[in-house]
Design a protein around this motif. Structure first.
Motif, mmCIF file in Angstrom:
data_model
loop_
_atom_site.group_PDB
_atom_site.id
_atom_site.type_symbol
_atom_site.label_atom_id
_atom_site.label_comp_id
_atom_site.label_asym_id
_atom_site.label_seq_id
_atom_site.Cartn_x
_atom_site.Cartn_y
_atom_site.Cartn_z
ATOM 1 N N GLY A 157 -15.000 -5.088 -5.888
ATOM 2 C CA GLY A 157 -15.862 -4.788 -7.037
ATOM 3 C C GLY A 157 -15.977 -3.298 -7.297
ATOM 4 N N ILE A 158 -16.215 -2.533 -6.253
ATOM 5 C CA ILE A 158 -16.330 -1.079 -6.413
ATOM 6 C C ILE A 158 -14.977 -0.464 -6.747
ATOM 7 N N GLY A 159 -13.925 -0.948 -6.087
ATOM 8 C CA GLY A 159 -12.589 -0.413 -6.353
ATOM 9 C C GLY A 159 -12.139 -0.646 -7.784
ATOM 10 N N LEU A 160 -12.378 -1.833 -8.314
ATOM 11 C CA LEU A 160 -12.003 -2.102 -9.704
ATOM 12 C C LEU A 160 -12.832 -1.279 -10.685
ATOM 13 N N ALA A 161 -14.105 -1.052 -10.370
ATOM 14 C CA ALA A 161 -14.927 -0.204 -11.234
ATOM 15 C C ALA A 161 -14.395 1.225 -11.262
ATOM 16 N N VAL B 8 -2.285 -1.709 -5.294
ATOM 17 C CA VAL B 8 -2.686 -1.202 -3.985
ATOM 18 C C VAL B 8 -3.923 -1.953 -3.497
ATOM 19 N N LEU B 9 -4.882 -2.195 -4.393
ATOM 20 C CA LEU B 9 -6.071 -2.961 -4.012
ATOM 21 C C LEU B 9 -5.711 -4.392 -3.619
ATOM 22 N N VAL C 100 0.834 -1.204 0.000
ATOM 23 C CA VAL C 100 0.000 0.000 0.000
ATOM 24 C C VAL C 100 0.869 1.254 0.000
ATOM 25 N N LEU C 101 1.937 1.229 0.780
ATOM 26 C CA LEU C 101 2.767 2.424 0.914
ATOM 27 C C LEU C 101 3.748 2.624 -0.235
ATOM 28 N N ALA C 102 4.200 1.553 -0.871
ATOM 29 C CA ALA C 102 5.265 1.671 -1.858
ATOM 30 C C ALA C 102 4.788 1.632 -3.304
ATOM 31 N N ARG C 103 3.659 1.055 -3.573
ATOM 32 C CA ARG C 103 3.219 0.889 -4.953
ATOM 33 C C ARG C 103 2.529 2.129 -5.473
#
Length: 137
Positions: A75-79, A30-31, A21-24
């Motif tokens: 699902g929401i994050g990929l959308a 990140v997801l 999460v912090l480096a990418r």
């Protein structure tokens, strides 16, 4: 069963997810790192449920709830990531600081002629935004 083994594995999973999460910079990675962190929490919930010999199996019930929430989050994050990629052409998080759309006609340089009629510009600005919104939809 020793509680140390799943706890150490969960700590390693959580630290790997935190590093991701912090480096990418890629939103997809990140997801995936957030999912690693959630799986570390699920592992701890189940391990402590077995270790405490809970009759109601509260840790396993919370794990199922966390899995359902994680599925909805992915699902929401990929959308959202796909929508941003279509509009911006990149899923790089550092390049997505300004997500508001700006109209080039709205911002005039300071050295532009000041005697221009601004009422006509104000009347056409909403129409330009509507055309731009239709073009992106």
């Amino acid at each position: 069963m020793h509680l140390a083994y799943p706890a150490v594995l969960a700590v390693l999973l959580f630290c790997t997810g935190l590093y991701g999460v912090l480096a990418r910079r890629n939103a997809i990675l990140v997801l995936m790192s957030v999912e690693l962190m959630l799986n570390a929490v699920n592992l701890n919930l189940v391990a402590f449920d077995v270790w405490l010999r809970d009759a109601l199996h509260g840790g396993q019930a919370l794990t199922l709830f966390t899995i359902a929430i994680a599925a909805a989050e992915i699902g929401i994050g990929l959308a959202i990531v796909l929508a941003v990629y279509r509009n911006r052409g990149s899923s790089d998080i550092d390049r997505l600081r300004d997500t508001a759309e700006t109209d080039d006609a709205e911002t005039l340089p300071e050295d532009a002629d000041a005697d221009r009629d601004t009422t006509a510009d104000q009347a056409t600005a909403p129409a330009g935004k509507a055309k731009k919104a239709e073009a992106t939809a």
